[in-house]
Structures are given as structure tokens and as C-alpha cells.
Scaffold this active site. Structure first.
Site, PDB file in Angstrom:
ATOM      1  N   ARG A 146       0.941  -1.236   0.118  1.00 22.73           N
ATOM      2  CA  ARG A 146      -0.044   0.103  -0.136  1.00 22.73           C
ATOM      3  C   ARG A 146       0.820   1.184  -0.029  1.00 22.73           C
ATOM      4  O   ARG A 146       0.344   2.191  -0.542  1.00 22.73           O
ATOM      5  CB  ARG A 146      -0.801  -0.041   1.266  1.00 22.73           C
ATOM      6  CG  ARG A 146      -2.032  -0.772   1.116  1.00 22.73           C
ATOM      7  CD  ARG A 146      -2.919  -0.682   2.281  1.00 22.73           C
ATOM      8  NE  ARG A 146      -3.816  -1.738   2.507  1.00 22.73           N
ATOM      9  CZ  ARG A 146      -5.031  -1.218   2.303  1.00 22.73           C
ATOM     10  NH1 ARG A 146      -5.640  -0.147   2.043  1.00 22.73           N
ATOM     11  NH2 ARG A 146      -6.188  -2.406   2.256  1.00 22.73           N
TER      12      ARG A 146
ATOM     13  N   TYR B 143       0.197 -13.295   0.038  1.00 20.97           N
ATOM     14  CA  TYR B 143       0.545 -13.109  -1.086  1.00 20.97           C
ATOM     15  C   TYR B 143       1.927 -12.492  -0.936  1.00 20.97           C
ATOM     16  O   TYR B 143       2.480 -11.951   0.091  1.00 20.97           O
ATOM     17  CB  TYR B 143      -0.329 -12.341  -2.167  1.00 20.97           C
ATOM     18  CG  TYR B 143      -0.882 -11.117  -1.583  1.00 20.97           C
ATOM     19  CD1 TYR B 143      -0.419  -9.984  -1.368  1.00 20.97           C
ATOM     20  CD2 TYR B 143      -2.395 -11.216  -0.715  1.00 20.97           C
ATOM     21  CE1 TYR B 143      -0.811  -9.139  -1.088  1.00 20.97           C
ATOM     22  CE2 TYR B 143      -2.779 -10.120  -0.539  1.00 20.97           C
ATOM     23  CZ  TYR B 143      -2.121  -8.812  -0.400  1.00 20.97           C
ATOM     24  OH  TYR B 143      -2.750  -7.594  -0.172  1.00 20.97           O
TER      25      TYR B 143
ATOM     26  N   ASP C 217     -14.861   4.438   0.652  1.00 20.96           N
ATOM     27  CA  ASP C 217     -15.331   3.889   2.004  1.00 20.96           C
ATOM     28  C   ASP C 217     -16.432   4.746   2.503  1.00 20.96           C
ATOM     29  O   ASP C 217     -17.351   4.297   3.275  1.00 20.96           O
ATOM     30  CB  ASP C 217     -14.394   3.402   2.992  1.00 20.96           C
ATOM     31  CG  ASP C 217     -13.739   1.904   2.538  1.00 20.96           C
ATOM     32  OD1 ASP C 217     -14.025   1.601   1.586  1.00 20.96           O
ATOM     33  OD2 ASP C 217     -13.014   1.605   3.454  1.00 20.96           O
TER      34      ASP C 217
HETATM   35  C1  LIG Z   1      -8.106  -6.509   5.793  1.00 20.22           C
HETATM   36  C2  LIG Z   1      -8.560  -5.508   4.555  1.00 20.22           C
HETATM   37  C3  LIG Z   1      -7.943  -5.942   3.393  1.00 20.22           C
HETATM   38  C4  LIG Z   1      -8.322  -5.214   2.353  1.00 20.22           C
HETATM   39  N1  LIG Z   1      -7.962  -5.652   1.136  1.00 20.22           N
HETATM   40  C5  LIG Z   1      -8.049  -4.753  -0.120  1.00 20.22           C
HETATM   41  C6  LIG Z   1      -7.650  -5.416  -1.355  1.00 20.22           C
HETATM   42  O1  LIG Z   1      -6.805  -6.360  -1.294  1.00 20.22           O
HETATM   43  N2  LIG Z   1      -8.150  -4.599  -2.468  1.00 20.22           N
HETATM   44  C7  LIG Z   1      -8.854  -3.446  -2.453  1.00 20.22           C
HETATM   45  O2  LIG Z   1      -9.190  -3.003  -3.417  1.00 20.22           O
HETATM   46  N3  LIG Z   1      -9.484  -3.174  -1.009  1.00 20.22           N
HETATM   47  C8  LIG Z   1      -8.956  -3.965  -0.102  1.00 20.22           C
HETATM   48  N4  LIG Z   1      -9.480  -3.522   1.228  1.00 20.22           N
HETATM   49  C9  LIG Z   1     -10.449  -2.207   1.277  1.00 20.22           C
HETATM   50  C10 LIG Z   1      -9.782  -0.913   1.182  1.00 20.22           C
HETATM   51  O3  LIG Z   1      -8.595  -0.967   2.196  1.00 20.22           O
HETATM   52  C11 LIG Z   1     -10.504   0.280   1.531  1.00 20.22           C
HETATM   53  O4  LIG Z   1     -11.692   0.063   0.544  1.00 20.22           O
HETATM   54  C12 LIG Z   1      -9.803   1.451   0.838  1.00 20.22           C
HETATM   55  O5  LIG Z   1      -8.809   1.821   1.608  1.00 20.22           O
HETATM   56  C13 LIG Z   1     -10.942   2.659   1.055  1.00 20.22           C
HETATM   57  O6  LIG Z   1     -10.125   3.856   0.375  1.00 20.22           O
HETATM   58  P1  LIG Z   1     -10.638   5.182   0.980  1.00 20.22           P
HETATM   59  O7  LIG Z   1      -9.853   6.090   0.420  1.00 20.22           O
HETATM   60  O8  LIG Z   1     -12.031   5.408   0.656  1.00 20.22           O
HETATM   61  O9  LIG Z   1     -10.671   5.259   2.478  1.00 20.22           O
HETATM   62  P2  LIG Z   1      -9.355   5.164   3.494  1.00 20.22           P
HETATM   63  O10 LIG Z   1      -8.290   4.087   2.764  1.00 20.22           O
HETATM   64  O11 LIG Z   1     -10.095   4.580   4.819  1.00 20.22           O
HETATM   65  O12 LIG Z   1      -8.829   6.654   3.561  1.00 20.22           O
HETATM   66  C14 LIG Z   1      -9.334   7.457   4.666  1.00 20.22           C
HETATM   67  C15 LIG Z   1      -8.336   8.261   4.820  1.00 20.22           C
HETATM   68  O13 LIG Z   1      -8.776   9.670   5.436  1.00 20.22           O
HETATM   69  C16 LIG Z   1      -8.133   9.887   6.614  1.00 20.22           C
HETATM   70  N5  LIG Z   1      -9.152  10.454   7.688  1.00 20.22           N
HETATM   71  C17 LIG Z   1     -10.203   9.776   8.385  1.00 20.22           C
HETATM   72  N6  LIG Z   1     -11.023  10.544   8.955  1.00 20.22           N
HETATM   73  C18 LIG Z   1     -10.442  12.029   8.516  1.00 20.22           C
HETATM   74  C19 LIG Z   1     -10.940  13.337   8.951  1.00 20.22           C
HETATM   75  N7  LIG Z   1     -11.972  13.404   9.690  1.00 20.22           N
HETATM   76  N8  LIG Z   1     -10.295  14.219   8.505  1.00 20.22           N
HETATM   77  C20 LIG Z   1      -9.187  14.063   7.627  1.00 20.22           C
HETATM   78  N9  LIG Z   1      -8.907  12.848   7.500  1.00 20.22           N
HETATM   79  C21 LIG Z   1      -9.533  11.868   7.889  1.00 20.22           C
HETATM   80  C22 LIG Z   1      -7.685   8.553   7.296  1.00 20.22           C
HETATM   81  O14 LIG Z   1      -6.397   8.758   7.844  1.00 20.22           O
HETATM   82  C23 LIG Z   1      -7.257   7.901   5.677  1.00 20.22           C
HETATM   83  O15 LIG Z   1      -5.902   8.299   5.335  1.00 20.22           O
HETATM   84  C24 LIG Z   1      -9.477  -4.136   2.354  1.00 20.22           C
HETATM   85  C25 LIG Z   1      -9.710  -3.916   3.778  1.00 20.22           C
HETATM   86  C26 LIG Z   1      -9.299  -4.649   4.602  1.00 20.22           C
HETATM   87  C27 LIG Z   1      -9.895  -4.111   6.070  1.00 20.22           C
END
Ligand SMILES: Cc1cc2nc3c(=O)[nH]c(=O)nc-3n(C[C@H](O)[C@H](O)[C@H](O)COP(=O)(O)OP(=O)(O)OC[C@H]3O[C@@H](n4cnc5c(N)ncnc54)[C@H](O)[C@@H]3O)c2cc1C
Length: 407
Positions: free
Chosen positions: A106, A215, A292
Site C-alpha cells: 500500500r 501473497y 469507503d
Molecule cells: C483487511 C482488509 C483488506 C483489504 N484488502 C483490499 C484489497 O486487497 N483490495 C482492495 O481494493 N481493497 C481492500 N480493502 C479495502 C480498502 O482498504 C478500502 O476500501 C480502501 O482503503 C478505501 O479507500 P478510501 O480512500 O475510501 O478510505 P481509506 O483508505 O480509509 O482512507 C481514508 C483516509 O482519510 C483519513 N481520515 C479519516 N478521517 C478523517 C478526517 N476526519 N479528516 C481528515 N482525514 C481523515 C484517514 O486517515 C485515511 O487516510 C481491504 C480492507 C481490509 C480491512
């Protein structure tokens, strides 16, 4: 004035949105709660669908440089070790889906995104800044941070993940749905991996109420291991001896290779596995959600980050096309993304008991999958891996779903 956008959350979705908007001439500020962008460092799998977006962003080569293309996605039965299902990810897969299936660190993916953002010069990255709420000012939106700073922009993208503060204010709903499972994650040097463990594949060992995924990473020098299981004693940070005892009990009937992998795992930190029901509305006024924050899913299909990347590119394109009419842009974006992301959420839930089947359900699963061949597997995955077609100019904005069969 309409050319400045605030992104809350510098995860994979937030950085991709910043980059896609920056490339289209917008000035973007990204607020990230943690002191460092991309600090959570474990492996991630990305399906071939995400390359349609990487190509638009000009990132495919940079991503491939830090990725591994596994030989296959393999599901093994945790109790007797036999192959339940195999999706070959070599030549035939690439020929069918036009792009590879990849695994990578990541942190490496984050650096590709961060480097591209920095190279543009139009994106300001603001670490250690947790947003707590927003205020609609009519033509502008104001976001407040935990430490009392305020930021204004023409529009705000809530990319702040599962516990999204932007979503909480927009929808006033309860906590995410904890499904009763937790995950432990570890990366170990490849030379520590015990003999008998497949190193070139993405492997999922499925057992009753538990699974392990593993992996390779970084030119096969590292090995990513994730152990997921049902628990009644969930706590993000518990006592290590208690976690170890629980894991040993949970996996007592599993294959010896699994036990050897568990023995190498750091069991201090655990993550709750949670999702939410799909919803139809991801925007209010000049604030919109992605990734998410909009449609959190459990990880059965390993597609949460892929969906966040697809969202980000689609949203940037809709914003540009609407030329300052954010309501239209957000409506078209939600409409284009809703059914695909909801399907990922719902199919991920449906797959969970398939991975964790026990008793007669396990026998039925294994007898059924014994009949599946490559062609069948590719057809099942086509709706997802064929990718997402961005709405074209003038196309009617109605919810769309790709055809394709279910497992
Ligand atoms: C065990 C596990 C394995 C996974 N494996 C995969 C995989 O292999 N492939 C895949 O596609 N997906 C995978 N996922 C899902 C994936 O990790 C998430 O869907 C993805 O990270 C979502 O991205 P995002 O940017 O929406 O949210 P996030 O990655 O959660 O990023 C949110 C960001 O916002 C920041 N943040 C939070 N609140 C605030 C706030 N109030 N103010 C400012 N910043 C804030 C956080 O610190 C973070 O940096 C996995 C999830 C898990 C739990």
C-alpha cells in the site's frame, strides 16, 4: 472561484480524486488526519478493472513497476488443504480482461499517487488535520478541523473512509455494521516463509469461521499475511497473550502451513471488519462522498480500494463536465457509480459464508466448485473485472449495471 476543491482524507480514494482534479486544472487541498500520508503499510490486491482508471491518470507503468502479477488466485480448504477454486491470473487472464491482476505494498501505491500529485504543483497536502464538520455557505463550503482551523472551497469531497466525519454530518446515522470478525495483518521477509506455503499465488485458506490470505510483495522479498476470524472478544488493542490464545484455539483444526504462518504474525493490532448498507444519496449541496465513506464493503472481493479509485476518476470527470454546476456533477456521479458499488457491497456479503462454510454447507461448496473451470470463473468475474465505463457527454444519467452471472 469554482476551481478550488477540498478533499477530506488522503487515503487511496482521496489522493486519486486530488490527482484527477489537479490534472483537469483544479486547485486541490487534501486534509489528512494522520501526520503522514499513506502510513498504513500492508499489501493490497487490485483487479484489472482499476487499470482503466490508471490509464486515464497516466499511472499504469509506475504502478506496474512496484507490483507483482501473481500466478493465480487460489482458494484452499483450511481443513483438508485441497483446492476449492482457482482463477489463473497469467496469460489467459490478461488476454480476457486486457489488464493484469496485481498485488503491491500500500505504501508503494501511495507513493505513486503522492509523487504524481506533487509533480502537478496544484495540490496542497495538509497532514495532521482531522476535519470535524462542514458548513454550507451557499456558493462555498467551510470545513472545520479538530484544532480549530477552517478551510473554504467551492466543493468538498469526503474521502475520509469507513468512519467518515463528512458522512456522519450529512446522514446522521449510527456506527458501521460490525460483522463479528476481526483481521490481523503482518508482513514478513520472504526467507522466513515456511516450506510448503505457496509463494507465487494469492491464496485464501477458507475454514469454518476463519480464513487466511497471503501473497508476495516487493519483487518477492516480502510476504503479506492476513488472518481473519470470528470473535466475541473484539478489542482493537488487547493483551497479546490473550490474542495469541484466541488465535490458536480458532485455528486448531487448520492445516499445519496455516499454523506456521500464524506463528509468525504480529497479533497486537486487530481491525474490525465492518460495512454499511448501500444507500442512494452520497451528496448534499456542495459536499459529496466517495470510496469507503460512500459505500464501505467487507473485503471478500478485494475491491474496496478499486471502487474508491473508480469513484475518484468518475467524480473528477463529472465535475469538469458540469463546469461549476456541482449538483449536476454529483448527481451524475452517484447515478453512474451506485449500482456497481452496491453490487460489490452485497456480493461481498454473500461471499463471506462461502469462504467460511462448515459442515454440509462446506461439502456442498466443495462439490459445486469442483465443476468450475477457468471459463466459468472468468464469466463470473466479468461484471467486475471488465471495468467501469465512464458516462459519456450527454449520456442520460440513470443507474447502470453491467451484465454478468453470479457465483
Ligand atoms: C483487511 C482488509 C483488506 C483489504 N484488502 C483490499 C484489497 O486487497 N483490495 C482492495 O481494493 N481493497 C481492500 N480493502 C479495502 C480498502 O482498504 C478500502 O476500501 C480502501 O482503503 C478505501 O479507500 P478510501 O480512500 O475510501 O478510505 P481509506 O483508505 O480509509 O482512507 C481514508 C483516509 O482519510 C483519513 N481520515 C479519516 N478521517 C478523517 C478526517 N476526519 N479528516 C481528515 N482525514 C481523515 C484517514 O486517515 C485515511 O487516510 C481491504 C480492507 C481490509 C480491512
Amino acid at each position: 472561484m469554482d476551481k478550488d476543491i477540498l478533499v477530506v482524507g488522503g487515503g487511496i480514494g482521496g489522493l486519486t480524486a486530488a490527482l484527477a482534479l489537479g490534472q483537469r486544472g483544479y486547485r486541490v487541498r487534501v486534509l489528512e488526519a494522520t501526520p503522514e500520508f499513506g502510513a498504513i503499510g500492508y499489501g493490497i490486491q487490485l483487479g484489472p478493472n482499476v487499470f482503466h482508471m490508471f490509464e486515464r491518470l497516466g499511472l499504469s507503468e509506475a504502478v506496474l513497476r512496484v507490483s507483482i502479477i501473481p500466478r493465480a488466485l487460489v482458494m484452499l480448504d483450511a481443513l483438508d488443504g485441497h483446492e476449492v477454486a482457482v482463477v489463473p491470473t497469467g496469460k489467459s487472464f490478461e488476454a480476457r480482461f486486457k489488464h493484469p491482476y496485481i498485488v503491491l505494498h500500500r505504501i508503494d501505491l501511495h507513493h505513486v499517487l503522492l509523487d504524481a500529485c506533487k509533480a502537478l504543483g496544484a495540490i496542497e497536502l495538509v497532514p495532521s488535520t482531522a476535519a470535524v464538520g462542514f458548513e454550507d455557505l451557499g456558493e462555498r463550503v467551510r470545513v472545520r478541523s479538530k484544532h480549530g482551523r477552517t478551510f473554504e472551497a467551492a466543493a468538498v469531497i469526503g474521502a475520509d473512509g469507513l468512519g467518515s466525519a463528512m458522512r456522519t454530518q450529512m446522514l446522521a446515522e449510527g456506527a458501521p455494521n460490525f460483522i463479528g470478525y476481526v483481521a490481523h495483518r503482518t508482513i514478513v521477509p520472504m526467507e522466513h516463509v515456511p516450506a510448503g506455503v505457496r509463494r507465487d499465488d494469492v491464496v485464501l485458506w477458507g475454514g469454518p469461521g476463519f480464513h487466511i490470505v497471503h501473497y508476495p510483495l516487493r519483487r518477492n522479498t516480502l510476504f503479506n499475511i492476513v488472518a481473519v476470524f470470528r470473535t466475541t472478544t473484539y478489542a482493537e488493542k488487547g493483551d497479546l497473550a490473550g490474542h495469541r490464545a484466541e488465535v490458536e484455539k480458532t485455528y486448531c483444526d487448520s492445516q499445519s502451513a496455516m499454523k506456521a504462518l500464524l506463528a509468525m504474525m504480529d497479533l497486537e493490532r486487530r481491525w474490525a471488519i465492518s460495512d454499511r448498507e448501500p444507500i442512494r444519496h452520497w451528496h448534499r449541496g456542495r459536499v459529496v462522498l466517495l470510496g469507503d465513506a460512500a459505500h464501505p464493503t467487507i473485503q471478500s472481493l478485494a475491491q474496496g480500494a478499486c471502487m474508491a479509485i473508480e469513484d475518484a476518476v468518475c467524480l473528477a470527470e463529472m465535475i469538469q463536465a458540469a463546469e461549476g454546476d456541482f449538483t449536476t456533477a454529483f448527481r451524475r456521479y452517484t447515478s453512474a457509480r451506485l449500482l456497481r458499488t452496491a453490487r460489490v457491497q452485497l456480493e461481498s456479503r454473500a461471499l463471506w459464508p462461502f469462504y467460511h462454510a462448515e459442515g454440509i454447507a462446506r461439502d456442498v461448496r466443495n462439490a459445486t466448485t469442483a465443476l468450475w473451470d477457468e471459463d466459468h470463473m472468468f464469466r463470473c468475474l466479468a461484471w467486475l473485472y471488465d471495468g467501469f465505463a465512464l458516462p459519456t457527454e450527454g449520456e442520460e444519467s440513470r443507474p447502470r449495471v453491467q451484465a454478468g452471472s453470479r457465483h
